[in-house]
Write a protein that holds these residues in place. Structure first.
Motif, PDB file in Angstrom:
ATOM      1  N   SER A 110      -8.675  10.708   3.055  1.00  0.00           N
ATOM      2  CA  SER A 110      -8.522   9.864   4.242  1.00  0.00           C
ATOM      3  C   SER A 110      -9.990   8.899   4.182  1.00  0.00           C
ATOM      4  O   SER A 110     -10.817   9.644   4.163  1.00  0.00           O
ATOM      5  N   GLY A 111      -9.671   7.806   4.339  1.00  0.00           N
ATOM      6  CA  GLY A 111     -10.959   6.862   4.240  1.00  0.00           C
ATOM      7  C   GLY A 111     -11.210   6.591   2.997  1.00  0.00           C
ATOM      8  O   GLY A 111     -12.323   5.846   2.674  1.00  0.00           O
ATOM      9  N   LYS A 112     -10.724   6.981   1.876  1.00  0.00           N
ATOM     10  CA  LYS A 112     -11.213   6.982   0.425  1.00  0.00           C
ATOM     11  C   LYS A 112     -10.124   6.012  -0.215  1.00  0.00           C
ATOM     12  O   LYS A 112      -9.308   5.095   0.688  1.00  0.00           O
ATOM     13  N   SER A 115      -5.327   2.664   0.431  1.00  0.00           N
ATOM     14  CA  SER A 115      -6.313   2.160   1.166  1.00  0.00           C
ATOM     15  C   SER A 115      -6.326   0.406   1.041  1.00  0.00           C
ATOM     16  O   SER A 115      -6.614  -0.067   1.952  1.00  0.00           O
ATOM     17  N   TYR A 138      -6.648   6.951  -1.503  1.00  0.00           N
ATOM     18  CA  TYR A 138      -5.430   6.892  -1.249  1.00  0.00           C
ATOM     19  C   TYR A 138      -5.292   8.330  -0.582  1.00  0.00           C
ATOM     20  O   TYR A 138      -6.171   9.201  -0.542  1.00  0.00           O
ATOM     21  N   THR A 139      -4.292   8.442   0.104  1.00  0.00           N
ATOM     22  CA  THR A 139      -3.780   9.732   0.754  1.00  0.00           C
ATOM     23  C   THR A 139      -2.235  10.066   0.372  1.00  0.00           C
ATOM     24  O   THR A 139      -1.642   8.823  -0.045  1.00  0.00           O
ATOM     25  N   THR A 162       0.937  -1.240   0.030  1.00  0.00           N
ATOM     26  CA  THR A 162       0.190  -0.053  -0.013  1.00  0.00           C
ATOM     27  C   THR A 162       0.753   1.176  -0.205  1.00  0.00           C
ATOM     28  O   THR A 162       0.277   2.244  -0.055  1.00  0.00           O
TER      29      THR A 162
END
Lengths: 71, 277
Positions: free
Chosen positions: B53-55, B67, B57-58, B26
């Motif tokens: 965030s929570g999607k 993710s 990618y960051t 990741t």
């Protein structure tokens, strides 16, 4: 007959003053070239006469010495 | 709309991209640091991923975190939206010498004088003979006289050709003529620089060569010339040369140069002027 000059690649007819100046240039050039040719001829003649005098055991002139030996 | 800063003549915008060698992970490293994930567009198997965030990618700095891990069979690349690169292709002949920071690496072609019918002189004016260059080169590709067996001369002017300076050119050159001893051109206080010897006027006969001119625009230094020319002479199948140097013997800024034969017109000629710094 009119003369022209090319200035920065544009052809322009000479003015009356420029015609006179060009004539003077040619005249001066001819004079300088004649002086040079006369000097060449004199040097060649001195070389020829100097060689002949050397063979004959005669005295050379300064011009003949310079023409033959460059001094 | 107003344009802030220099406006490019033509431009297009391209974006920096990065292709990743994928594996079962990741974590990836970006080529360019970013402030957050919104500065890149990430594509996995050509499907755009949702940033955040929570999607999908960051990203921060050069760290890209997915993710879910990719597989080695996936293809993945990103487009750096914050690194739009502007590329400008200048228009042809739009670069001037003053725009080049270092001008010592190449010649700048300033002008070409082409003569195809009888003309007394080929002149380069103060438009081109300026203080922009400390050295100029005249490339005489060919100069054929209307009259047989005449010399090619170069005249100098400090008033842009209103008059040409006389009696101040000294020259020491070698004039090589087949069948003759080499002649020294040793002249002082002459009106011209002698650059071509006895040029013939038959088809194909000409004087050709290079004349270099130094410090022309200086009013505290004499102007110096070096000459290297070849010439074909009348009908005796000879080639001649002039090799040497000349000097304009005064601290006068020159701004106009004229080429003319010792007598008569130039029939055909092509002379190029280069500036060299």
């Amino acid at each position: 007959m009119s003369r022209y000059k090319v200035v920065d690649n544009i052809r322009i007819k000479l003015t009356a003053e420029e015609e006179v100046a060009r004539d003077k240039e040619e005249e001066n050039a001819a004079k300088a070239e004649k002086e040079l040719k006369d000097a060449d001829t004199a040097k060649a003649n001195a070389k020829t006469s100097g060689k002949a005098k050397l063979k004959a055991g005669e005295a050379l002139t300064d011009a003949e010495i310079e023409a033959l030996f460059g001094a | 709309m107003a344009y802030i800063g220099p406006e490019p003549a033509e431009s297009f915008t391209s974006f920096a991209t990065q292709e990743f060698s994928t594996s079962a992970t990741t974590s990836y490293t970006l080529d360019h640091a970013v402030a957050n994930e919104n500065e890149i567009a990430l594509f996995v198997n050509n499907v755009r991923q949702q940033p955040g965030s929570g999607k999908a990618y960051t990203a921060t700095g050069t760290a890209l975190t997915l993710s879910a891990a990719t597989a080695s069979t996936d293809t993945m690349y990103c487009v750096f939206l914050g690194r739009a690169l502007q590329t400008v292709t200048p228009a042809t002949n739009s670069i001037t010498s003053s725009m080049i920071a270092s001008k010592g690496t190449s010649h700048t072609l300033l002008a070409t004088n082409t003569i195809s019918s009888a003309t007394a002189a080929s002149t380069f004016s103060s438009t081109y003979i300026t203080s922009d260059f400390e050295m100029y080169e005249f490339h005489i590709l060919h100069a054929t006289p209307a009259t047989d067996d005449v010399n090619l001369y170069m005249y100098v002017s400090s008033d842009n050709g209103s008059s040409y300076l006389t009696g101040a050119i000294d020259q020491m050159s070698t004039r090589n003529r087949p069948g003759s001893a080499s002649d020294a051109i040793s002249t002082t206080d002459q009106d011209y620089v002698w650059i071509g010897s006895g040029t013939g006027n038959a088809t194909g006969e000409a004087t050709a060569g290079v004349v270099k001119m130094f410090n022309a625009a200086s009013s505290s230094m004499h102007t110096y010339f070096t000459i290297q020319t070849a010439g074909k002479v009348e009908a005796n199948d000879q080639v001649r040369s002039i090799v040497g140097a000349a000097e304009y013997d005064a601290n006068t800024a020159l701004n106009n140069i004229k080429f003319a034969f010792s007598s008569g017109n130039i029939a055909v000629a092509k002379i190029k002027l280069y500036g060299v710094n």
